[in-house]
Design a protein around this motif. Structure first.
Motif, mmCIF file in Angstrom:
data_model
loop_
_atom_site.group_PDB
_atom_site.id
_atom_site.type_symbol
_atom_site.label_atom_id
_atom_site.label_comp_id
_atom_site.label_asym_id
_atom_site.label_seq_id
_atom_site.Cartn_x
_atom_site.Cartn_y
_atom_site.Cartn_z
ATOM 1 N N HIS A 269 0.863 -1.183 0.000
ATOM 2 C CA HIS A 269 0.000 0.000 0.000
ATOM 3 C C HIS A 269 0.901 1.235 0.000
ATOM 4 O O HIS A 269 1.901 1.277 0.721
ATOM 5 C CB HIS A 269 -0.930 0.027 1.216
ATOM 6 C CG HIS A 269 -2.061 0.993 1.056
ATOM 7 N ND1 HIS A 269 -1.917 2.340 1.301
ATOM 8 C CD2 HIS A 269 -3.342 0.807 0.647
ATOM 9 C CE1 HIS A 269 -3.071 2.950 1.052
ATOM 10 N NE2 HIS A 269 -3.949 2.048 0.653
ATOM 11 N N PRO A 270 0.588 2.233 -0.803
ATOM 12 C CA PRO A 270 1.482 3.386 -0.969
ATOM 13 C C PRO A 270 1.684 4.223 0.284
ATOM 14 O O PRO A 270 2.638 5.010 0.344
ATOM 15 C CB PRO A 270 0.806 4.213 -2.078
ATOM 16 C CG PRO A 270 -0.626 3.773 -2.071
ATOM 17 C CD PRO A 270 -0.587 2.327 -1.700
ATOM 18 N N ARG A 271 0.828 4.084 1.299
ATOM 19 C CA ARG A 271 1.026 4.873 2.514
ATOM 20 C C ARG A 271 1.910 4.159 3.536
ATOM 21 O O ARG A 271 2.096 4.659 4.643
ATOM 22 C CB ARG A 271 -0.333 5.240 3.128
ATOM 23 C CG ARG A 271 -1.034 6.353 2.362
ATOM 24 C CD ARG A 271 -2.220 6.915 3.125
ATOM 25 N NE ARG A 271 -3.376 6.041 3.126
ATOM 26 C CZ ARG A 271 -4.323 6.061 2.193
ATOM 27 N NH1 ARG A 271 -4.246 6.910 1.183
ATOM 28 N NH2 ARG A 271 -5.358 5.241 2.274
ATOM 29 N N SER A 272 2.454 3.017 3.170
ATOM 30 C CA SER A 272 3.387 2.306 4.046
ATOM 31 C C SER A 272 4.807 2.782 3.777
ATOM 32 O O SER A 272 5.402 2.417 2.758
ATOM 33 C CB SER A 272 3.286 0.797 3.805
ATOM 34 O OG SER A 272 2.046 0.297 4.223
ATOM 35 N N LEU A 273 5.364 3.558 4.694
ATOM 36 C CA LEU A 273 6.693 4.145 4.521
ATOM 37 C C LEU A 273 7.486 4.024 5.822
ATOM 38 O O LEU A 273 6.901 3.887 6.894
ATOM 39 C CB LEU A 273 6.566 5.620 4.120
ATOM 40 C CG LEU A 273 5.781 5.913 2.832
ATOM 41 C CD1 LEU A 273 5.498 7.405 2.711
ATOM 42 C CD2 LEU A 273 6.548 5.405 1.630
ATOM 43 N N PRO A 274 8.827 4.076 5.778
ATOM 44 C CA PRO A 274 9.632 3.899 6.998
ATOM 45 C C PRO A 274 9.578 5.107 7.932
ATOM 46 O O PRO A 274 9.370 6.232 7.498
ATOM 47 C CB PRO A 274 11.041 3.693 6.453
ATOM 48 C CG PRO A 274 11.039 4.405 5.146
ATOM 49 C CD PRO A 274 9.663 4.200 4.575
ATOM 50 N N TYR A 275 9.783 4.849 9.225
ATOM 51 C CA TYR A 275 9.847 5.915 10.222
ATOM 52 C C TYR A 275 11.280 6.417 10.376
ATOM 53 O O TYR A 275 12.216 5.899 9.773
ATOM 54 C CB TYR A 275 9.342 5.402 11.563
ATOM 55 C CG TYR A 275 7.844 5.505 11.754
ATOM 56 C CD1 TYR A 275 6.984 5.844 10.716
ATOM 57 C CD2 TYR A 275 7.289 5.235 12.987
ATOM 58 C CE1 TYR A 275 5.621 5.920 10.914
ATOM 59 C CE2 TYR A 275 5.924 5.303 13.192
ATOM 60 C CZ TYR A 275 5.086 5.654 12.157
ATOM 61 O OH TYR A 275 3.735 5.723 12.361
ATOM 62 N N SER A 276 11.443 7.400 11.226
ATOM 63 C CA SER A 276 12.742 8.043 11.376
ATOM 64 C C SER A 276 13.752 7.144 12.078
ATOM 65 O O SER A 276 13.404 6.345 12.955
ATOM 66 C CB SER A 276 12.589 9.343 12.179
ATOM 67 O OG SER A 276 12.247 9.063 13.517
#
Length: 359
Positions: A269-276
Motif C-alpha cells: 500500500h502506498p502509505r506504508s513508509l519507513p519511520y525516522s
C-alpha cells in the motif's frame, strides 16, 4: 507501479524495519467526521470487500490532540437503535488500516461486531507532526482514543469494547490495556514486542544465537543519537533503520517473510513508509509486558502461528499474564500467514472469544 518496483521498494522498507516503522505525508482535517467510504473514495484496500459488512471513514482526536483517521465497519443492515459490542483493531508495525487491520475489522463486523481499524499517529492518513516518527507511548494512547470514539457512539455499548492487536499492535494494545480498564477483552495475533525486537534483533525464535550483543546495541543507539544532531541542524529527517548493525541470518529470514506481504501486490500500500532513524531510542525504551499481570481479571487471548519466528513473544507474554488467559497456536502457520491468509486466521476462535467476553 510495476511488480518488480514494488518488490524492490518492499525489500528496502522491510530491511530497515528492524528499527523503523511506516509513515505518510498525507494530512487530514482536524474535525471529527463520519462519512460513508463509498461516497468519498473507491475501494483502496489490499483485501476484497465482504458484502456482509459496510465501512465508513471516520476521524477523531486522541488525548494529545492528534487527528486519527480510521475505518469503522458495521454489520450489513446494522440496527443503530441498538447498543452493540465493539472491537478495535490495530495494524502490524508496518501497516495501515487498508491492510491487515482492515481485513480483521471487516471480518469481525461481518460476524456481528462494530469494529474500528485505524492509522496510528504520524502514520497513513492520521495526523501528527513531525511525520514519520515512532512513539510507543503515543501508539498505545491511540487505542484509548479509539475507545473514546467508539464509546461515545449511540449504537455502541461502552462497557463492551475489546481489542485485537496484530503484530506490533499486540504489544501496543497490551500496553494500553494495562492502564485503560475500558478495554474489556484483549486478543493479540502474531504479536511482536517491538522494544525487545529493537534491543535484540529479529528472528530470534529461529536462531537465538543471533541476538544483538551489548556492543551492537550501544553502536545502534550511538548512530541514532548522532542522527538527532544532523536532523536538528538540517531540518531534514532521515528515515529507516540505519547501518550501524548488519542484519543477521535469522533477521534476514524474517525480512524475506515480511517482503512476501509488504513487498508484493499481496499487501503493498502506498502509505506504508519507513519511520525516522531517531525513533530507535524510543523503541529500545519500550517494555510492554512489565505490568501485564494487572490486566487480570480481564481475559487475554494470544494467537500465534506454529511456525512463526515471533511465536516466543506470545509464549513469554502468556507466562507473565494473569488469569484468565489462553495461548492458541495455529497449526502450520507462520508469522505473516496470519496477516491475510484466510485459511489460517482463526476467525471462529476470535468470534467465540469476544462473544463470550463482550455481552
Amino acid at each position: 507501479m510495476k511488480k518488480k518496483s514494488i518488490i524492490k521498494r518492499g525489500l528496502h522498507l522491510l530491511t530497515v524495519m528492524v528499527l523503523g516503522v511506516l509513515v505518510s505525508t498525507t494530512t487530514v482535517s482536524s474535525a471529527t467526521t463520519v462519512s460513508p467510504a463509498a461516497d468519498s473514495q473507491a475501494w483502496d484496500k489490499t483485501f476484497p470487500q465482504n458484502n456482509k459488512a459496510t465501512v465508513e471513514k471516520v476521524s477523531y482526536k486522541n488525548r494529545l490532540g492528534i487527528n486519527i483517521v480510521a475505518d469503522m465497519y458495521l454489520p450489513k443492515n446494522f440496527n443503530r437503535a441498538k447498543k452493540s459490542p465493539a472491537i478495535i483493531v490495530g495494524p502490524p508495525f508496518t501497516g495501515v488500516k487498508e491492510q491487515t487491520a482492515g481485513l480483521y475489522a471487516q471480518e469481525m463486523a461481518a460476524r456481528g461486531f462494530v469494529t474500528l481499524a485505524f492509522d496510528p499517529s504520524y502514520t497513513g492518513e492520521s495526523g501528527g507532526q513531525p511525520r514519520n516518527i515512532a512513539s510507543p507511548d503515543t501508539f498505545a494512547e491511540d487505542f484509548s482514543a479509539a475507545v473514546d470514539f467508539l464509546g461515545t457512539r449511540s449504537f455502541v455499548d461502552r462497557n463492551d469494547i475489546g481489542v485485537i492487536g496484530v503484530c506490533a499492535s499486540g504489544g501496543f494494545a497490551v500496553s494500553a490495556a494495562q492502564i485503560d480498564p475500558r478495554l474489556k477483552a484483549i486478543a493479540t495475533v502474531s504479536m511482536y514486542d517491538m522494544g525487545r525486537a529493537t534491543r535484540e534483533g529479529l528472528g530470534l525464535a529461529v536462531t537465538p544465537n543471533d541476538v544483538m550483543t551489548k556492543e551492537e546495541q550501544i553502536k545502534a543507539l550511538e548512530e541514532a543519537a548522532e542522527q538527532r544532531w544532523i536532523d536538528f541542524e538540517s531540518g531534514q529527517i532521515k528515515y529507516g533503520g540505519g547501518t550501524a548493525v548488519e542484519l543477521k541470518p535469522s533477521a534476514e529470514a524474517a525480512v524475506r517473510e515480511f517482503s512476501e506481504y509488504y513487498g508484493t501486490p499481496r499487501g503493498y500500500h502506498p502509505r506504508s513508509l519507513p519511520y525516522s532513524l531517531t525513533s530507535r531510542g524510543a523503541l529500545v525504551n519500550f517494555y510492554p509486558f512489565e505490568h501485564i499481570d494487572t490486566i487480570s481479571p480481564r481475559p487475554i487471548l494470544f494467537i500465534a502461528g506454529e511456525n512463526a519466528h515471533s511465536r516466543y513473544y506470545s509464549e513469554d507474554a502468556y507466562k507473565l499474564a494473569g488469569e484468565p488467559k489462553e495461548l492458541y497456536i495455529v497449526p502450520g502457520a507462520g508469522h505473516v500467514d496470519l496477516y491475510d491468509r484466510m485459511e489460517y486466521i482463526p476467525f471462529n476462535k476470535l468470534e467465540s472469544f469476544f462473544k463470550a467476553n463482550l455481552k
